[in-house]
Write a protein that holds these residues in place. Sequence first.
Motif, PDB file in Angstrom:
ATOM      1  N   ASP A  14      40.365  43.409  47.862  1.00  0.00           N
ATOM      2  CA  ASP A  14      39.252  42.508  48.142  1.00  0.00           C
ATOM      3  C   ASP A  14      37.915  43.180  47.872  1.00  0.00           C
ATOM      4  OD1 ASP A  14      40.978  40.493  48.876  1.00  0.00           O
ATOM      5  OD2 ASP A  14      40.804  40.876  51.042  1.00  0.00           O
ATOM      6  N   LEU A  15      37.784  44.460  48.245  1.00  0.00           N
ATOM      7  CA  LEU A  15      36.545  45.188  47.991  1.00  0.00           C
ATOM      8  C   LEU A  15      36.281  45.317  46.497  1.00  0.00           C
ATOM      9  CD1 LEU A  15      36.758  48.071  50.627  1.00  0.00           C
ATOM     10  CD2 LEU A  15      35.239  46.080  50.670  1.00  0.00           C
ATOM     11  N   ALA A  16      37.354  45.483  45.718  1.00  0.00           N
ATOM     12  CA  ALA A  16      37.224  45.604  44.268  1.00  0.00           C
ATOM     13  C   ALA A  16      37.177  44.244  43.583  1.00  0.00           C
ATOM     14  CB  ALA A  16      38.383  46.431  43.712  1.00  0.00           C
ATOM     15  N   ARG A  17      37.260  43.191  44.376  1.00  0.00           N
ATOM     16  CA  ARG A  17      37.268  41.823  43.863  1.00  0.00           C
ATOM     17  C   ARG A  17      38.417  41.594  42.888  1.00  0.00           C
ATOM     18  NH1 ARG A  17      32.625  41.865  46.197  1.00  0.00           N
ATOM     19  NH2 ARG A  17      30.777  40.707  46.020  1.00  0.00           N
ATOM     20  N   ILE A  18      39.593  42.075  43.291  1.00  0.00           N
ATOM     21  CA  ILE A  18      40.814  41.895  42.512  1.00  0.00           C
ATOM     22  C   ILE A  18      41.745  40.996  43.313  1.00  0.00           C
ATOM     23  CG2 ILE A  18      42.796  43.041  41.470  1.00  0.00           C
ATOM     24  CD1 ILE A  18      41.111  45.585  41.327  1.00  0.00           C
ATOM     25  N   ASP A  19      42.205  39.933  42.709  1.00  0.00           N
ATOM     26  CA  ASP A  19      43.114  38.998  43.357  1.00  0.00           C
ATOM     27  C   ASP A  19      44.541  39.448  43.056  1.00  0.00           C
ATOM     28  OD1 ASP A  19      44.048  36.837  44.771  1.00  0.00           O
ATOM     29  OD2 ASP A  19      43.886  35.440  43.077  1.00  0.00           O
ATOM     30  N   LEU A  20      45.250  39.924  44.065  1.00  0.00           N
ATOM     31  CA  LEU A  20      46.607  40.423  43.894  1.00  0.00           C
ATOM     32  C   LEU A  20      47.606  39.501  44.589  1.00  0.00           C
ATOM     33  CD1 LEU A  20      46.099  44.253  44.562  1.00  0.00           C
ATOM     34  CD2 LEU A  20      46.261  43.093  42.354  1.00  0.00           C
ATOM     35  N   SER A  21      48.739  39.322  43.929  1.00  0.00           N
ATOM     36  CA  SER A  21      49.820  38.551  44.549  1.00  0.00           C
ATOM     37  C   SER A  21      50.552  39.440  45.551  1.00  0.00           C
ATOM     38  CB  SER A  21      50.785  38.060  43.470  1.00  0.00           C
ATOM     39  OG  SER A  21      51.458  39.162  42.896  1.00  0.00           O
ATOM     40  N   ASP A  22      51.449  38.846  46.336  1.00  0.00           N
ATOM     41  CA  ASP A  22      52.216  39.624  47.304  1.00  0.00           C
ATOM     42  C   ASP A  22      53.083  40.670  46.608  1.00  0.00           C
ATOM     43  OD1 ASP A  22      51.115  38.247  49.407  1.00  0.00           O
ATOM     44  OD2 ASP A  22      52.736  36.778  49.526  1.00  0.00           O
ATOM     45  N   ALA A  23      53.657  40.300  45.473  1.00  0.00           N
ATOM     46  CA  ALA A  23      54.491  41.255  44.726  1.00  0.00           C
ATOM     47  C   ALA A  23      53.656  42.425  44.220  1.00  0.00           C
ATOM     48  CB  ALA A  23      55.178  40.545  43.566  1.00  0.00           C
ATOM     49  N   GLU A  24      52.430  42.136  43.765  1.00  0.00           N
ATOM     50  CA  GLU A  24      51.559  43.208  43.280  1.00  0.00           C
ATOM     51  C   GLU A  24      51.126  44.122  44.417  1.00  0.00           C
ATOM     52  OE1 GLU A  24      49.386  41.158  39.450  1.00  0.00           O
ATOM     53  OE2 GLU A  24      48.758  40.530  41.472  1.00  0.00           O
ATOM     54  N   LEU A  25      50.880  43.556  45.589  1.00  0.00           N
ATOM     55  CA  LEU A  25      50.531  44.381  46.749  1.00  0.00           C
ATOM     56  C   LEU A  25      51.672  45.326  47.102  1.00  0.00           C
ATOM     57  CD1 LEU A  25      48.785  41.761  49.059  1.00  0.00           C
ATOM     58  CD2 LEU A  25      47.715  43.698  47.918  1.00  0.00           C
ATOM     59  N   ASP A  26      52.897  44.801  47.076  1.00  0.00           N
ATOM     60  CA  ASP A  26      54.066  45.641  47.382  1.00  0.00           C
ATOM     61  C   ASP A  26      54.260  46.723  46.325  1.00  0.00           C
ATOM     62  OD1 ASP A  26      54.575  44.152  49.647  1.00  0.00           O
ATOM     63  OD2 ASP A  26      55.942  42.775  48.606  1.00  0.00           O
ATOM     64  N   HIS A  27      53.930  46.415  45.084  1.00  0.00           N
ATOM     65  CA  HIS A  27      54.115  47.366  43.990  1.00  0.00           C
ATOM     66  C   HIS A  27      53.027  48.453  43.998  1.00  0.00           C
ATOM     67  CE1 HIS A  27      55.413  48.747  40.052  1.00  0.00           C
ATOM     68  NE2 HIS A  27      54.159  48.659  39.632  1.00  0.00           N
ATOM     69  N   LEU A  28      51.779  48.068  44.310  1.00  0.00           N
ATOM     70  CA  LEU A  28      50.662  49.014  44.252  1.00  0.00           C
ATOM     71  C   LEU A  28      50.577  49.939  45.457  1.00  0.00           C
ATOM     72  CD1 LEU A  28      47.799  46.838  42.749  1.00  0.00           C
ATOM     73  CD2 LEU A  28      49.023  48.710  41.676  1.00  0.00           C
ATOM     74  N   GLY A  29      51.083  49.514  46.597  1.00  0.00           N
ATOM     75  CA  GLY A  29      51.009  50.351  47.800  1.00  0.00           C
ATOM     76  C   GLY A  29      51.593  51.733  47.593  1.00  0.00           C
ATOM     77  N   PRO A  30      52.846  51.858  47.152  1.00  0.00           N
ATOM     78  CA  PRO A  30      53.415  53.186  46.931  1.00  0.00           C
ATOM     79  C   PRO A  30      52.677  53.985  45.855  1.00  0.00           C
ATOM     80  CG  PRO A  30      55.147  51.535  47.031  1.00  0.00           C
ATOM     81  CD  PRO A  30      53.849  50.805  47.013  1.00  0.00           C
ATOM     82  N   GLN A  31      52.179  53.311  44.821  1.00  0.00           N
ATOM     83  CA  GLN A  31      51.436  54.018  43.773  1.00  0.00           C
ATOM     84  C   GLN A  31      50.137  54.606  44.312  1.00  0.00           C
ATOM     85  OE1 GLN A  31      50.932  51.217  40.575  1.00  0.00           O
ATOM     86  NE2 GLN A  31      53.051  51.443  39.881  1.00  0.00           N
ATOM     87  N   LEU A  32      49.435  53.847  45.133  1.00  0.00           N
ATOM     88  CA  LEU A  32      48.208  54.367  45.739  1.00  0.00           C
ATOM     89  C   LEU A  32      48.499  55.530  46.678  1.00  0.00           C
ATOM     90  CD1 LEU A  32      46.267  51.056  46.434  1.00  0.00           C
ATOM     91  CD2 LEU A  32      45.714  52.805  44.746  1.00  0.00           C
ATOM     92  N   ASN A  33      49.626  55.481  47.387  1.00  0.00           N
ATOM     93  CA  ASN A  33      50.001  56.584  48.260  1.00  0.00           C
ATOM     94  C   ASN A  33      50.252  57.859  47.467  1.00  0.00           C
ATOM     95  OD1 ASN A  33      49.837  55.350  50.817  1.00  0.00           O
ATOM     96  ND2 ASN A  33      51.770  54.278  50.436  1.00  0.00           N
ATOM     97  N   VAL A  34      50.863  57.749  46.288  1.00  0.00           N
ATOM     98  CA  VAL A  34      51.087  58.926  45.434  1.00  0.00           C
ATOM     99  C   VAL A  34      49.750  59.507  44.994  1.00  0.00           C
ATOM    100  CG1 VAL A  34      51.975  59.661  43.184  1.00  0.00           C
ATOM    101  CG2 VAL A  34      53.367  58.194  44.642  1.00  0.00           C
ATOM    102  N   ILE A  35      48.816  58.641  44.630  1.00  0.00           N
ATOM    103  CA  ILE A  35      47.492  59.114  44.215  1.00  0.00           C
ATOM    104  C   ILE A  35      46.787  59.827  45.364  1.00  0.00           C
ATOM    105  CG2 ILE A  35      45.188  58.345  43.492  1.00  0.00           C
ATOM    106  CD1 ILE A  35      46.638  56.094  41.930  1.00  0.00           C
ATOM    107  N   LEU A  36      46.836  59.240  46.553  1.00  0.00           N
ATOM    108  CA  LEU A  36      46.188  59.865  47.713  1.00  0.00           C
ATOM    109  C   LEU A  36      46.831  61.198  48.066  1.00  0.00           C
ATOM    110  CD1 LEU A  36      45.574  56.740  49.972  1.00  0.00           C
ATOM    111  CD2 LEU A  36      43.893  58.044  48.658  1.00  0.00           C
ATOM    112  N   ASP A  37      48.148  61.304  47.951  1.00  0.00           N
ATOM    113  CA  ASP A  37      48.827  62.575  48.205  1.00  0.00           C
ATOM    114  C   ASP A  37      48.414  63.627  47.190  1.00  0.00           C
ATOM    115  OD1 ASP A  37      50.125  61.533  50.402  1.00  0.00           O
ATOM    116  OD2 ASP A  37      51.989  61.070  49.306  1.00  0.00           O
ATOM    117  N   SER A  38      48.250  63.223  45.930  1.00  0.00           N
ATOM    118  CA  SER A  38      47.823  64.166  44.890  1.00  0.00           C
ATOM    119  C   SER A  38      46.419  64.686  45.157  1.00  0.00           C
ATOM    120  CB  SER A  38      47.874  63.497  43.516  1.00  0.00           C
ATOM    121  OG  SER A  38      49.182  63.103  43.198  1.00  0.00           O
TER     122      SER A  38
END
Length: 99
Positions: A14-38
């Motif tokens: 929402d802050l980035a003004r990106i409209d994501l579907s529920d499937a996209e939210l489920d898919h991006l969550g783990p990817q963002l966690n990998v980035i934050l861990d890195s």
Amino acid sequence: MPELTRDEVRHLADLARIDLSDAELDHLGPQLNVILDSVASIQGVAGDDVVPTSHPIGMTNVFRADVVGECLTPEQALAAAPAVEEQRFSVPRILGDEQ
């Protein structure tokens, strides 16, 4: 590091003004966690005694000194111009009245 929740991913979208579907939210969550861990692992590399830098080697100014030299007079600069108007180069108009 705690993992991002689905609501946090939605909030970031929402802050980035990106409209994501529920499937996209489920898919991006783990990817963002990998980035934050890195990022967290990189932050731990530099100790308190290491000075932050933007470049690995020192940068120096490569510009020459700005010194005023010989200049053309307006008459000399405009001498070979095909058209002159009020001591300026006169060029065809490229924009209409709709400016």
